[in-house]
Design a protein around this motif. Structure first.
Motif, PDB file in Angstrom:
ATOM      1  N   PRO A 251       0.814  -1.218   0.000  1.00  0.00           N
ATOM      2  CA  PRO A 251       0.000   0.000   0.000  1.00  0.00           C
ATOM      3  C   PRO A 251       0.851   1.273   0.000  1.00  0.00           C
ATOM      4  O   PRO A 251       1.889   1.324   0.639  1.00  0.00           O
ATOM      5  CB  PRO A 251      -0.799  -0.112   1.296  1.00  0.00           C
ATOM      6  N   THR A 253       1.013   5.870  -0.495  1.00  0.00           N
ATOM      7  CA  THR A 253       0.334   7.141  -0.295  1.00  0.00           C
ATOM      8  C   THR A 253       0.167   7.788  -1.663  1.00  0.00           C
ATOM      9  O   THR A 253       1.104   7.831  -2.452  1.00  0.00           O
ATOM     10  CB  THR A 253       1.188   8.056   0.606  1.00  0.00           C
ATOM     11  N   TRP A 278     -13.429   4.349   5.784  1.00  0.00           N
ATOM     12  CA  TRP A 278     -12.524   5.495   5.829  1.00  0.00           C
ATOM     13  C   TRP A 278     -11.984   5.652   7.240  1.00  0.00           C
ATOM     14  O   TRP A 278     -12.727   5.476   8.210  1.00  0.00           O
ATOM     15  CB  TRP A 278     -13.254   6.767   5.384  1.00  0.00           C
ATOM     16  N   SER A 279     -10.719   6.023   7.345  1.00  0.00           N
ATOM     17  CA  SER A 279     -10.068   6.101   8.652  1.00  0.00           C
ATOM     18  C   SER A 279     -10.707   7.141   9.564  1.00  0.00           C
ATOM     19  O   SER A 279     -10.627   7.036  10.780  1.00  0.00           O
ATOM     20  CB  SER A 279      -8.581   6.388   8.492  1.00  0.00           C
ATOM     21  N   ARG A 325      -4.729  14.006   5.482  1.00  0.00           N
ATOM     22  CA  ARG A 325      -4.623  12.623   5.016  1.00  0.00           C
ATOM     23  C   ARG A 325      -5.886  11.855   5.358  1.00  0.00           C
ATOM     24  O   ARG A 325      -6.497  12.085   6.393  1.00  0.00           O
ATOM     25  CB  ARG A 325      -3.465  11.917   5.722  1.00  0.00           C
ATOM     26  N   GLU A 327      -7.215   7.695   5.108  1.00  0.00           N
ATOM     27  CA  GLU A 327      -6.853   6.334   4.717  1.00  0.00           C
ATOM     28  C   GLU A 327      -8.084   5.525   4.332  1.00  0.00           C
ATOM     29  O   GLU A 327      -9.104   5.584   5.020  1.00  0.00           O
ATOM     30  CB  GLU A 327      -6.158   5.618   5.879  1.00  0.00           C
ATOM     31  N   ILE A 329      -9.251   1.979   4.559  1.00  0.00           N
ATOM     32  CA  ILE A 329      -8.806   0.839   5.360  1.00  0.00           C
ATOM     33  C   ILE A 329      -9.704  -0.371   5.121  1.00  0.00           C
ATOM     34  O   ILE A 329     -10.790  -0.258   4.539  1.00  0.00           O
ATOM     35  CB  ILE A 329      -8.823   1.159   6.878  1.00  0.00           C
ATOM     36  N   ASP A 331     -11.484  -2.578   7.713  1.00  0.00           N
ATOM     37  CA  ASP A 331     -11.740  -2.512   9.146  1.00  0.00           C
ATOM     38  C   ASP A 331     -11.902  -3.919   9.722  1.00  0.00           C
ATOM     39  O   ASP A 331     -12.119  -4.891   8.988  1.00  0.00           O
ATOM     40  CB  ASP A 331     -12.996  -1.663   9.402  1.00  0.00           C
ATOM     41  N   ARG A 364      -7.472  -5.407  10.924  1.00  0.00           N
ATOM     42  CA  ARG A 364      -7.610  -4.047  10.404  1.00  0.00           C
ATOM     43  C   ARG A 364      -6.289  -3.632   9.788  1.00  0.00           C
ATOM     44  O   ARG A 364      -5.232  -3.828  10.393  1.00  0.00           O
ATOM     45  CB  ARG A 364      -7.957  -3.103  11.562  1.00  0.00           C
ATOM     46  N   THR A 366      -4.395  -0.816   6.504  1.00  0.00           N
ATOM     47  CA  THR A 366      -4.567   0.280   5.547  1.00  0.00           C
ATOM     48  C   THR A 366      -4.408  -0.232   4.121  1.00  0.00           C
ATOM     49  O   THR A 366      -3.527  -1.043   3.842  1.00  0.00           O
ATOM     50  CB  THR A 366      -3.496   1.357   5.814  1.00  0.00           C
ATOM     51  N   THR A 369      -3.365   5.452   1.346  1.00  0.00           N
ATOM     52  CA  THR A 369      -3.441   6.731   2.041  1.00  0.00           C
ATOM     53  C   THR A 369      -3.565   7.826   0.995  1.00  0.00           C
ATOM     54  O   THR A 369      -2.793   7.855   0.030  1.00  0.00           O
ATOM     55  CB  THR A 369      -2.180   6.955   2.889  1.00  0.00           C
TER      56      THR A 369
END
Ligand code: C2O
Ligand code: CU
Length: 532
Positions: A251, A253, A278-279, A325, A327, A329, A331, A364, A366, A369
């Motif tokens: 993953p 950014t 979403w984070s 930022r 992320e 994710i 979950d 969980r 990511t 990002t």
């Protein structure tokens, strides 16, 4: 035409204590074929060769690609060469093992020459596409090593995100899990006027994500199923890698601008189920599923993506500040007794299991990002109505219900109505009539979820009955996307799911199966026949 059989190279190599490595013989060349390469033509269109809108070569070939820092990994992958058609039909991902993204327009006629440069049989299945049985890439029509198969079809589906992958079956069972894991998968996008008319974020504002998980050994070799007891458990549960790869890399950014984005996601994993969220806890706006856009956008706390499924997500970052930022994710959720974590820490704790405990089912992590670098604050409203053209399948009270019980066959994996894959054999209950609309009912009588896929069509999900036995699988139900059109539906443990489908246009043999690739390869797959 003469064809000399190229003998099989070693594909799996046992390694003490680490399980099995994929050893993919990248030096394999087609020099074993003297004289002509056998070529099969399965063009079912009555067209002269020059009348096709798109023509391409697609190679399934061994390669070596950098995935993790250090030594490149040996993979099997697709490569394409555009012979005719719009320039953007094929876009390669040079640094990834993923096949090129193939972009087609509804109404185009397409001809694809598939060249098998692998040391074993393969096929290419156009997952989700409404195509004739003979070009569907089924196991009954293998492409032998060194051979070429040409398929031709018309693009009949409406716009959506589809994919293509291997569907080979060998003497020892299915090879889908192995070949897809080795890298044989790619995206296929269909566009049409209805969707283009909505002016959804496109170009660099459309992010395409292929989610997969992989396990690597010391020199970055891909590791697949273990040969022993652990491998048996992995086959039952489905293979879980200990690292997430997005588009074939760990993953990353992504630098983005403050504006809306369209994020189109394929779960190309063998067995892992993702819970997209979403984070910052904002809701997930789902605009499309397997078979294209939903009628209207739907807001969900999170969205579940089972193997082979696709989701189309819209996110508005127009009021984000530079430097902020967000992320995407997967979950956490409760993944029953068979989750990697439970299995490795508990039941299989002392058995030398490698790293899956670091990334169990339901963990969980990511996926991507997003980092906002510019705030030009571009606002673009999301249309409130996304799709009109395709009407839901009308289901009348007289539509027959065809029942399929998903059950466990002790130590032999899973079965459908007590039957396991038996080549092209079709039972009486697996014959349908061309033109009919039916309700297919999948009843999951096992402790595992099964993403059930039907070839050759898109269906509507008309109902779910959880039956109240979740068997330890919790935390996913709010995120199941059931509206719109699908070719793969997740049937949770204890649950009964009803689907409406019409068998249109093409008769012949198709398949339906669980898309947990280890389940599919180990018998949870059957042919059905559309009779005219
Ligand atoms: Cu994605 Cu039978 O396949
Ligand atoms: Cu399954």
């Amino acid at each position: 035409m003469s064809h000399k059989r190229v003998h099989r190279r070693t594909v799996l190599q046992a390694m003490a204590s680490t399980g099995f490595l994929l050893t993919l013989s990248p030096g394999f060349l087609l020099t074993g074929c003297d004289g002509g390469v056998r070529a099969t033509e399965l063009g079912t269109l009555d067209l002269d060769p020059e009348e096709y809108d798109v023509e391409l070569n697609l190679y399934a070939t061994p390669d070596s690609v950098p995935i993790l820092p250090g030594t490149p990994s040996e993979v099997w992958r697709y490569r394409a060469e555009l012979l005719k058609g719009p320039k953007n039909t094929v876009s390669e991902h040079p640094d990834s093992y993923l096949g090129p993204t193939i972009r087609l327009r509804r109404g185009q006629t397409v001809k694809i020459h598939i060249h098998n440069e692998l040391p074993e049989d393969t096929t290419v299945h156009w997952h989700g596409l409404h195509v004739p049985s003979d070009v569907d890439g089924q196991p009954r029509l293998p492409i032998r090593p060194g051979e070429t198969m040409t398929v031709g079809f018309e693009v009949l589906d409406r716009a959506g995100l589809f994919w293509y992958h291997s569907h080979a079956h060998g003497d020892q069972g299915g090879r889908v899990g192995f070949q897809s894991y080795a890298g044989l998968a790619g995206l296929l996008i269909i566009e049409d006027d209805e969707e283009l008319g909505l002016r959804l974020p496109a170009g660099k504002n459309e992010l395409l994500l292929v989610l997969q998980d992989r396990t690597f050994a010391g020199a970055n070799e891909l590791v697949y199923l273990d040969g022993g007891m652990v491998g048996m458990m992995e086959r039952m549960r489905g293979f879980l890698g200990d690292r997430i790869l997005v588009n074939g890399t760990p993953p990353t950014t992504r630098k983005i601008v403050a504006r809306p984005y369209r994020i189109r996601v394929l779960n190309g994993s063998n067995a892992r189920i993702y819970k997209l969220a979403w984070s910052d806890g904002r809701p997930v706006t789902v605009i499309g599923a397997d078979g294209g856009l939903l009628k209207k956008p739907e807001s969900k706390p999170y969205a579940v993506l089972a193997p082979a499924q696709r989701l189309d997500i819209w996110v508005d970052l127009s009021d984000s500040r530079p430097g902020s930022r967000l992320e995407l994710i997967s979950d956490s959720y409760e993944a029953g007794m068979m989750s990697g974590g439970m299995m490795n820490r508990g039941m299989m704790g002392g058995m030398g299991v490698r790293g899956n405990a670091t990334l169990p089912d339901g963990g969980r992590f990511t996926l991507m990002t997003l980092e906002v670098t510019e705030s030009n604050n571009i606002t673009e409203p999301l249309p409130t109505e996304l799709a009109r053209a395709r009407k839901k399948i009308p289901v009348t009270g007289s539509a027959p219900i065809r029942q399929f019980e998903l059950s466990q066959a002790m130590m032999r994996g899973f079965a459908i109505n007590g039957r396991r894959f038996a080549g092209t054999t079709v039972a009486d209950g697996e014959k349908v009539r061309l033109g009919d609309t039916e309700i297919w009912e999948f009843r999951n009588n096992t402790p595992m979820p099964h993403p059930m896929h039907v070839h050759g069509l898109q269906f509507n999900v008309i109902g779910r009955d959880t039956g109240g036995h979740s068997r330890g699988w919790n935390g996913l139900s709010q995120g199941l996307v059931d509206s719109g059109w699908h070719d793969t539906v997740l049937v949770m443990p204890g649950e009964t799911v009803q689907l409406a489908m019409t068998f249109e246009r093409f008769d012949g043999l198709y398949i339906y199966h669980c898309h947990n690739m280890e389940h599919e390869d180990n018998g949870m797959m059957r042919y059905f026949q559309v009779q005219s």
